[in-house]
Enzyme design. Structure first.
Site, PDB file in Angstrom:
ATOM      1  N   ARG A 145       0.808  -1.223   0.000  1.00 56.31           N
ATOM      2  CA  ARG A 145       0.000   0.000   0.000  1.00 56.31           C
ATOM      3  C   ARG A 145       0.841   1.273   0.000  1.00 56.31           C
ATOM      4  O   ARG A 145       0.367   2.321   0.434  1.00 56.31           O
ATOM      5  CB  ARG A 145      -0.918   0.009   1.227  1.00 56.31           C
ATOM      6  CG  ARG A 145      -2.046  -1.008   1.203  1.00 56.31           C
ATOM      7  CD  ARG A 145      -3.116  -0.662   2.211  1.00 56.31           C
ATOM      8  NE  ARG A 145      -4.151  -1.671   2.280  1.00 56.31           N
ATOM      9  CZ  ARG A 145      -5.187  -1.748   1.442  1.00 56.31           C
ATOM     10  NH1 ARG A 145      -5.312  -0.874   0.476  1.00 56.31           N
ATOM     11  NH2 ARG A 145      -6.087  -2.705   1.584  1.00 56.31           N
ATOM     12  N   ASP A 176      -7.269   4.511  -4.495  1.00 54.57           N
ATOM     13  CA  ASP A 176      -6.019   5.133  -4.033  1.00 54.57           C
ATOM     14  C   ASP A 176      -4.847   4.749  -4.940  1.00 54.57           C
ATOM     15  O   ASP A 176      -4.005   5.590  -5.263  1.00 54.57           O
ATOM     16  CB  ASP A 176      -5.712   4.703  -2.588  1.00 54.57           C
ATOM     17  CG  ASP A 176      -6.683   5.349  -1.599  1.00 54.57           C
ATOM     18  OD1 ASP A 176      -7.068   6.519  -1.824  1.00 54.57           O
ATOM     19  OD2 ASP A 176      -7.062   4.692  -0.612  1.00 54.57           O
ATOM     20  N   LYS A 202      -9.284  -2.434  -9.807  1.00 46.51           N
ATOM     21  CA  LYS A 202      -9.382  -3.568  -8.886  1.00 46.51           C
ATOM     22  C   LYS A 202      -9.980  -3.113  -7.563  1.00 46.51           C
ATOM     23  O   LYS A 202      -9.681  -2.009  -7.115  1.00 46.51           O
ATOM     24  CB  LYS A 202      -7.961  -4.086  -8.637  1.00 46.51           C
ATOM     25  CG  LYS A 202      -7.827  -5.037  -7.494  1.00 46.51           C
ATOM     26  CD  LYS A 202      -6.800  -4.603  -6.441  1.00 46.51           C
ATOM     27  CE  LYS A 202      -7.250  -3.468  -5.577  1.00 46.51           C
ATOM     28  NZ  LYS A 202      -6.403  -3.210  -4.412  1.00 46.51           N
ATOM     29  N   THR A 203     -10.804  -3.858  -6.947  1.00 47.13           N
ATOM     30  CA  THR A 203     -11.144  -3.792  -5.529  1.00 47.13           C
ATOM     31  C   THR A 203     -12.429  -4.563  -5.282  1.00 47.13           C
ATOM     32  O   THR A 203     -13.407  -4.404  -6.021  1.00 47.13           O
ATOM     33  CB  THR A 203     -11.289  -2.367  -4.936  1.00 47.13           C
ATOM     34  OG1 THR A 203     -11.646  -2.501  -3.565  1.00 47.13           O
ATOM     35  CG2 THR A 203     -12.308  -1.474  -5.603  1.00 47.13           C
TER      36      THR A 203
HETATM   37  P1  FBP Z   1      -8.430  -1.812  -1.669  1.00 45.98           P
HETATM   38  O1  FBP Z   1      -9.209  -0.553  -1.512  1.00 45.98           O
HETATM   39  O2  FBP Z   1      -6.973  -1.616  -1.766  1.00 45.98           O
HETATM   40  O3  FBP Z   1      -8.954  -2.662  -2.787  1.00 45.98           O
HETATM   41  O4  FBP Z   1      -8.626  -2.683  -0.351  1.00 45.98           O
HETATM   42  C1  FBP Z   1      -9.833  -3.225  -0.031  1.00 45.98           C
HETATM   43  C2  FBP Z   1      -9.932  -3.780   1.364  1.00 45.98           C
HETATM   44  O5  FBP Z   1     -10.138  -5.171   1.254  1.00 45.98           O
HETATM   45  C3  FBP Z   1     -11.033  -3.099   2.155  1.00 45.98           C
HETATM   46  O6  FBP Z   1     -12.289  -3.679   1.926  1.00 45.98           O
HETATM   47  C4  FBP Z   1     -10.537  -3.263   3.574  1.00 45.98           C
HETATM   48  O7  FBP Z   1     -11.061  -2.265   4.427  1.00 45.98           O
HETATM   49  C5  FBP Z   1      -9.057  -3.120   3.437  1.00 45.98           C
HETATM   50  O8  FBP Z   1      -8.745  -3.573   2.139  1.00 45.98           O
HETATM   51  C6  FBP Z   1      -8.280  -3.912   4.448  1.00 45.98           C
HETATM   52  O9  FBP Z   1      -6.941  -3.591   4.313  1.00 45.98           O
HETATM   53  P2  FBP Z   1      -5.740  -4.524   4.742  1.00 45.98           P
HETATM   54  O10 FBP Z   1      -5.609  -5.577   3.687  1.00 45.98           O
HETATM   55  O11 FBP Z   1      -4.582  -3.597   4.712  1.00 45.98           O
HETATM   56  O12 FBP Z   1      -6.057  -5.109   6.070  1.00 45.98           O
END
Ligand code: FBP
Length: 556
Positions: A145, A176, A202-203
Site C-alpha cells: 500500500r 487510491d 481492482k477492488t
Molecule cells: P483496496 O481498496 O486496496 O482494494 O482494499 C480493499 C480492502 O479489502 C477493504 O475492503 C478493507 O477495508 C481493506 O482492504 C483492508 O486492508 P488490509 O488488507 O490492509 O487489512
C-alpha cells in the site's frame, strides 16, 4: 508451489472469453476518441495538479489495423488489498504483449508500489504465468500500500524503469492506487520521461465505478464467496433457531458488498451506511431499529436471525463521522503520539477533541476507542476493517434489551454471535466472470499502451451481456478525480462511488426488507460453480444486472 489441487489443475485449462472487439487480436484494433473530459469535481484544482493529463478524451476500440508493434518492456504492479482475478490481469497483459511482439518482456514489481521505487522485480515468463492462470491471490508478485506521491519516489521509479528499458507501467489497484497511477503518469509526462502509465480497476469494495467502469474486478467473486457463507449461516440459524448472527462485511466506506450480499441471501437486517448518513440516523436510532426487529421476531417465537453490517458503518453515523473527522485532524497534528501509553492517548484525544466529540469518544467501549486510534493507512484512511462495529452494536442492543426486560417489554432470549467476512473472499479462485473480465482488462491495457496512451484506466464494459458484446477502451484517470482531506491536507483522489439511494439496487432492498425482517425468506446461494451450465457459472452480480437494466431502460 509444486503441488496443486485438482480444481486448480482443471482451472488452469480454462480459457477466458475475450471481448468481441479484442478477439481478432492486438494487431487488429483502431481507436475512436471521444470529447475532452472534465474531472467529477474540483475542476480547477485537478487541472492545476494534472496540467499534462487533464482533459484527455474517453477512448473506445474498434476493429482496425495497427502498425507493426515495436519491441517494448512493460512493468506491472499489484497494489492495495487483494482481489480475485489479479493473476488473470497479469496473464492478459503477458499474452497481449507476446502477441504484439514475441520479443516484448513483462517485469513484475515485487510487494506493490515500493517494488518500482526500490527496484525489486522479477521477469514474468510463460512458465511463471501459466502456474497462476485463473487462480486467486496476488502472490505471483505480492502487493503493498505504499503511497506514490513524491518527486523523489518518481525519480527513483524512472531510474529503475530506465535500467530495465521499461516504457510503460500498469498499476492494478483501487481508487487510491489509481490515484498513484495518475500522479506517476503526470510526473512522467511533465518530465518527458517516455514512460506511459495505465491503471486497471481492482477492488472487492466495488466503489471504483462510473459510467465507463461498470464494476471493479474481484467484487463478483468476493460477494459470491461471502453470500455462500451467509447462506450457510442462515441455514444453521434456521435449523438451530438459537442465535442471532451479526455479520460485518468488508467493503470499506461504500456498502456495495453488503448490499449485493443482502440481495443474494435475503437476511433479516441489512444496514446501508449511505442511507444512515442521509437519514441522519444516530447510533441510538440504529440500535432501536435493530432491537425492534429482534423483539418482534422473538414475540413470534424466533429468537434467531441474521444481520449484515457494512464495515464502514461507523464513519457514516453522523455523530461518529464528525467525531472521526475531528479525531483525524487531532492525530495528524499530534507529535510522537505513538510513544504515548494507551491511557495517555485517550487523555490527549479527549483534551484535544471539540467538547461534543470528546463526549462521544469517551462514551465508546474501550476496545472501539482503541481501534479508532490505530494508524491510518498510507492513504490516510481509517482502517475500518479493524473496528468491531458488529460487537459495538451487539453491546448497545444488549443494554437496550436489558432495559426492556426490566420493564417487562421483552421476554425472549438474545444470544448474539459476531462474525467478520473479509479476508475469506479476497483471494478466492476467480469466478468465470472475474477470470474473463480480468484477462480482458490486462489485454486491453496493452492495447492502450500500443496506441501510446498514458494516464488511462483500462475500461471493459457492457458486462451484463455475453463477452462477445463487451466494449473495450480507456477512461482518463483525471476524469474520476476530486479533492479530499487526507492526513489533514487536501489531496487529489479518485472519487469513491457510494451506493446510490435513488438507484435500482438499493430500491430492491428497500422494497423487500420489511418482509425479510420478519418472515424467513432466506436464500442459500451455495458455492461458486466453475464448471457447468452457463446460467449457473457465468452470471455476474445482481448489482451489475440491476444497474445495467436501468441504464438500458433509460435509453429506450
Ligand atoms: P483496496 O481498496 O486496496 O482494494 O482494499 C480493499 C480492502 O479489502 C477493504 O475492503 C478493507 O477495508 C481493506 O482492504 C483492508 O486492508 P488490509 O488488507 O490492509 O487489512
Amino acid at each position: 508451489m509444486n503441488e496443486i489441487s485438482t480444481l486448480q489443475k482443471a482451472r488452469q485449462e480454462y480459457k477466458p472469453k475475450l471481448a468481441g472487439v479484442l478477439v481478432k487480436g492486438i494487431k487488429n484494433l483502431a481507436i475512436v476518441k471521444g470529447n475532452a473530459t472534465e474531472s467529477v469535481r474540483d475542476k480547477e484544482s485537478i487541472k492545476e495538479i494534472f496540467k499534462n493529463l487533464y482533459g484527455a478524451p474517453v477512448i473506445t476500440f474498434q476493429e482496425g489495423k495497427t502498425n507493426n508493434s515495436s519491441k517494448k518492456n512493460v512493468g506491472v504492479i499489484l497494489s492495495g488489498g487483494q482481489a480475485p482475478g489479479g493473476h488473470n490481469v497479469i496473464a492478459g497483459i503477458f499474452d497481449a504483449l507476446k502477441e504484439a511482439n514475441l520479443e516484448n518482456k513483462l517485469y513484475g514489481f515485487l510487494g506493490g508500489p515500493s517494488g518500482i521505487i526500490e527496484g525489486n522485480y522479477v521477469e514474468l515468463t510463460s512458465d511463471i504465468i501459466d502456474k497462476y492462470r485463473n487462480t486467486g491471490g496476488f502472490d505471483i508478485i505480492g502487493s503493498g500500500r505504499t503511497k506514490l506521491e513524491t518527486p523523489e519516489q518518481f525519480e527513483k521509479s524512472l531510474n529503475v524503469c530506465k535500467s530495465l528499458n521499461i516504457s510503460a507501467v500498469v498499476i492494478i489497484g483501487g481508487d487510491d492506487s489509481n490515484t498513484n497511477a495518475a500522479l506517476l503518469g503526470e510526473w512522467m509526462k511533465a518530465n518527458n520521461a517516455g514512460i506511459q502509465v495505465i491503471g486497471c480497476p481492482k477492488t472487492i469494495d466495488g466503489d471504483l465505478k462510473n459510467d465507463m467502469i461498470e464494476i471493479s474486478f474481484g467484487f463478483d467473486t468476493a460477494t459470491k464467496t461471502y453470500s455462500e457463507l451467509i447462506g450457510n449461516i442462515q441455514r444453521d440459524a434456521n435449523s438451530a433457531k438459537k442465535y442471532w448472527h451479526f455479520i460485518k462485511l468488508m467493503g470499506r466506506s461504500a456498502t456495495h458488498v453488503a448490499l449485493e450480499c443482502a440481495l443474494r441471501t435475503r437476511p433479516n437486517i441489512a444496514l446501508i451506511s449511505e442511507e444512515i448518513a442521509e437519514q441522519n440516523w444516530s447510533l441510538k436510532y440504529i440500535t432501536d431499529y435493530m432491537t425492534d426487529i429482534i423483539v418482534k421476531r422473538s414475540a413470534a417465537g424466533k429468537n434467531f436471525g441474521v444481520a449484515l453490517i457494512p464495515e464502514g458503518l461507523i464513519e457514516f453515523i453522523p455523530e461518529m463521522k464528525a467525531m472521526i473527522a475531528n479525531l483525524n485532524d487531532v492525530l495528524a497534528e499530534a507529535d510522537a503520539f505513538e510513544e504515548f501509553t494507551m491511557p495517555e492517548k485517550f487523555e490527549y484525544v479527549s483534551q484535544h477533541l471539540e467538547a461534543c466529540n470528546a463526549q462521544i469518544f469517551n462514551s465508546l467501549p474501550i476496545t472501539i476507542k482503541h481501534q479508532l486510534l490505530m494508524d491510518r493507512d498510507p492513504h490516510g484512511n481509517v482502517q475500518v476493517s479493524r473496528i468491531d462495529t458488529e460487537k459495538l452494536l451487539i453491546e448497545m442492543i444488549e443494554l437496550k434489551l436489558k432495559e426492556m426486560k426490566a420493564e417487562g417489554r421483552f421476554k425472549g432470549k438474545f444470544s448474539p454471535l459476531a462474525h467478520f467476512f473479509g479476508y475469506e473472499g479476497r483471494c478466492a479462485a476467480p469466478s468465470n466472470f472475474d477470470a474473463d473480465y480480468c484477462y480482458n482488462l490486462g489485454y486491453n491495457a496493452v492495447a492502450l499502451i500500443e496506441f501510446g496512451l498514458t494516464g488511462y484506466l483500462s475500461s471493459v464494459r457492457n458486462l451484463s451481456k455475453p463477452a462477445a458484446e463487451w466494449i473495450a477502451g480507456g477512461v482518463p484517470l483525471t476524469m474520476m478525480m476530486n479533492m479530499e482531506k487526507r492526513h489533514g491536507e487536501m489531496k487529489p483522489v479518485i472519487q469513491k462511488a457510494l451506493v446510490k439511494l435513488d438507484g435500482p439496487v438499493f430500491k430492491e432492498l428497500k422494497e423487500n426488507r420489511d418482509k425479510w425482517a420478519l418472515e424467513d425468506c432466506y436464500l442459500f446461494p451455495g458455492a461458486i460453480q466453475y464448471f457447468g451450465p452457463s446460467e449457473v457459472c457465468d452470471i455476474t452480480t445482481k448489482t451489475l444486472y440491476l444497474e445495467n437494466k436501468e441504464k438500458s431502460l433509460n435509453l429506450v
